[in-house]
Design an enzyme around this catalytic site. Structure first.
Site, PDB file in Angstrom:
ATOM      1  N   CYS A 108       0.848  -1.294   0.182  1.00 20.59           N
ATOM      2  CA  CYS A 108       0.255  -0.128  -0.059  1.00 20.59           C
ATOM      3  C   CYS A 108       0.734   1.262   0.025  1.00 20.59           C
ATOM      4  CB  CYS A 108      -0.935  -0.019   1.306  1.00 20.59           C
ATOM      5  SG  CYS A 108      -1.824  -1.461   1.351  1.00 20.59           S
ATOM      6  N   HIS A 111      -3.212   7.052   7.101  1.00 22.23           N
ATOM      7  CA  HIS A 111      -3.331   5.790   6.385  1.00 22.23           C
ATOM      8  C   HIS A 111      -4.772   5.358   6.633  1.00 22.23           C
ATOM      9  CE1 HIS A 111      -2.192   2.456   4.133  1.00 22.23           C
ATOM     10  NE2 HIS A 111      -2.324   1.703   5.156  1.00 22.23           N
ATOM     11  N   HIS A 166      -9.755   1.847  -0.019  1.00 19.67           N
ATOM     12  CA  HIS A 166      -8.298   2.007  -0.047  1.00 19.67           C
ATOM     13  C   HIS A 166      -7.868   1.230  -1.418  1.00 19.67           C
ATOM     14  CE1 HIS A 166      -4.281   0.925   1.136  1.00 19.67           C
ATOM     15  NE2 HIS A 166      -4.522   0.278   1.957  1.00 19.67           N
ATOM     16  N   LYS A 178      -9.823   7.744   2.996  1.00 15.84           N
ATOM     17  CA  LYS A 178     -10.369   6.144   2.558  1.00 15.84           C
ATOM     18  C   LYS A 178     -11.496   5.961   2.962  1.00 15.84           C
ATOM     19  CE  LYS A 178      -5.789   3.879   2.522  1.00 15.84           C
ATOM     20  NZ  LYS A 178      -4.912   4.980   3.054  1.00 15.84           N
ATOM     21  N   PHE A 184       1.416  -3.745   4.005  1.00 13.38           N
ATOM     22  CA  PHE A 184       1.829  -4.945   4.268  1.00 13.38           C
ATOM     23  C   PHE A 184       3.281  -5.317   4.212  1.00 13.38           C
ATOM     24  CE2 PHE A 184      -2.594  -7.061   3.507  1.00 13.38           C
ATOM     25  CZ  PHE A 184      -3.095  -6.340   4.586  1.00 13.38           C
ATOM     26  N   GLU A 226      -1.972   3.954  14.417  1.00 12.35           N
ATOM     27  CA  GLU A 226      -1.466   5.154  13.844  1.00 12.35           C
ATOM     28  C   GLU A 226      -1.760   6.350  14.846  1.00 12.35           C
ATOM     29  OE1 GLU A 226      -1.889   7.446   9.537  1.00 12.35           O
ATOM     30  OE2 GLU A 226      -3.161   5.565   9.756  1.00 12.35           O
TER      31      GLU A 226
END
Length: 417
Positions: free
Chosen positions: A165, A305, A342, A337, A403, A316
């Site tokens: 990502c 994110h 996403h 998002k 990831f 986060e």
């Protein structure tokens, strides 16, 4: 060595909220959800039956049929967004040195749809090896960068970044670094993804990463809400034209923003889960702030994110509080998002564009779909819930975490001479 200044002179966006930058910004600033029931394939037997698809988009309006046969959708999206960004930049390619302009493009997955089609064909033909000659060059994750370069005759640095990502954020950071080191005068950069297919949805279902709120699909992407159960997958592309400042100035370019810092880090923790204390996320923001040569209290907005996953959002938030201290409570924070979903490897690009447009419009796009508080999250922070908020934004950070523990942060600043 004196580093060059790097500015953003062109933007292109193909998103679930709109098929160009203006439509994208209208969706963001008005808090529109781009989520809907899947139409790409029959999702009846899938745990997740919805996603953030492109809407009213016809590739035939942009690429002819003969050329399209050689392009996976992720590369088609890349071409459309990059063409928009180049047009927006006002660069006349016959008036610049194309040896000095490159393409760096990110995708987390690449040609997933092409791989699925060829694997299915192989099985249907009794495992006879009758593959399309375009199979490999359509599938590989670097080929979008190659196509953009070849179409436009750009012979500067040309490659792809793959970091899940964080892929397109890494593409932007690499472009920024090459320009400021004097190794190029400009780049078309960004990322694209086209994974709303049986492989993408089924694979993320298997790892329990995406939401299964089929009865509430419009509001399923709900960052920082206690009922969140995973991200909502999106598709599309974001493209930026980055340029060395003196070069942009000499041609009278309009300048959206300046990139003043970037950071990268690794979680070194888990395949898919972030570090529970946000160590990698803290480190990447600290590195970006140090690179920019600013103090944390100069930051006005963090485009987080914020995927709407149970672990990621908490991690986060902890990182933001660690990095900014008391200033964390004066920031605006939002997860776009919640609206466009996403976009995986394209997330960093479309969210960088959101950050740049927030600076240009002095408006923080909202985090939508919040319903119930999570006892593990401090709501004294300003998450910009529900509605966009007007505020002077001089400096914004865009965070993307992938990831594998890949973390990237980019700092954009309102342009001044």
């Amino acid at each position: 060595m004196e580093l060059k200044r790097v500015v953003v002179t062109g933007l292109g966006a193909l998103t679930p909220l709109g098929n160009n930058v203006d439509e994208y910004w209208q969706g963001l600033s008005n808090g529109v959800s781009g989520s809907g029931l899947l139409t790409r394939f029959d999702a009846t037997n899938f745990k997740t039956k919805f996603g953030c698809e492109l809407k009213n988009f016809n590739i035939d309006d942009f690429i002819n049929r003969k050329e399209r046969r050689k392009l996976d959708p992720y590369a088609q999206y890349a071409i459309v967004a990059s063409d928009q960004a180049l047009l927006d930049s006002g660069i006349e390619l016959n008036e610049v040195d194309r040896n000095e302009i490159g393409v760096i493009w990110g995708s987390g997955i690449g040609g997933a749809e092409t791989f699925l089609e060829e694997a299915a064909s192989f099985a249907d033909n009794n495992r006879m090896p009758k593959f399309n000659p375009f199979f490999i060059p359509k599938m590989i994750a670097d080929i979008a960068a190659g196509h953009i370069s070849m179409r436009l005759g750009l012979r500067g640095p040309n490659f792809a970044t793959v970091s899940a990502c964080a892929s397109s954020s890494n593409a932007i950071i690499d472009s920024y670094n090459y320009i400021r080191l004097g190794m190029a005068i400009g780049f078309i950069t960004g990322g694209s993804e086209a994974a709303l297919n049986p492989v993408g949805v089924g694979g993320f279902n298997a790892m329990r990463a995406i939401s299964t709120k089929n009865d509430e699909y419009k509001t399923a992407s709900r960052p920082f809400d206690v009922t969140r159960d995973g991200f909502v997958m999106g598709e599309g592309a974001g493209a930026l034209v980055l340029e060395e400042y003196e070069h942009a100035k000499a041609r009278g370019a309009k300048i959206y923003a300046e990139i003043v810092g970037a950071g990268m880090s690794g979680d070194a923790h888990h395949l898919t889960a972030p570090h529970p204390d946000g160590l990698g996320a803290s480190l990447v923001m600290q590195r970006a702030i140090k690179d920019a040569g600013i103090s944390p209290n100069k930051v006005d907005y963090v485009n987080v994110h914020g995927t709407s996953t149970p672990l990621g959002d908490i991690s986060e938030v902890k990182a933001i509080k660690t990095v900014f201290g008391e200033h964390a409570f004066k920031l605006n924070i939002s997860s776009t998002k919640s609206m466009h979903g996403h976009l995986l490897g394209a997330a960093g690009a479309v969210e960088s564009i959101a950050s740049i447009l927030a600076i240009n419009n002095n408006l923080v796009p909202p985090t939508i779909n919040f319903k119930e508080p999570d006892p593990n999250i401090d709501y004294n922070l300003n998450f910009t819930f529900d509605k966009a908020q007007a505020r002077e934004i001089n400096i914004a950070i865009s965070n993307t975490f992938g990831f594998g523990g890949h973390n990237a942060s980019i700092i954009f600043k309102k342009f001044t001479e």
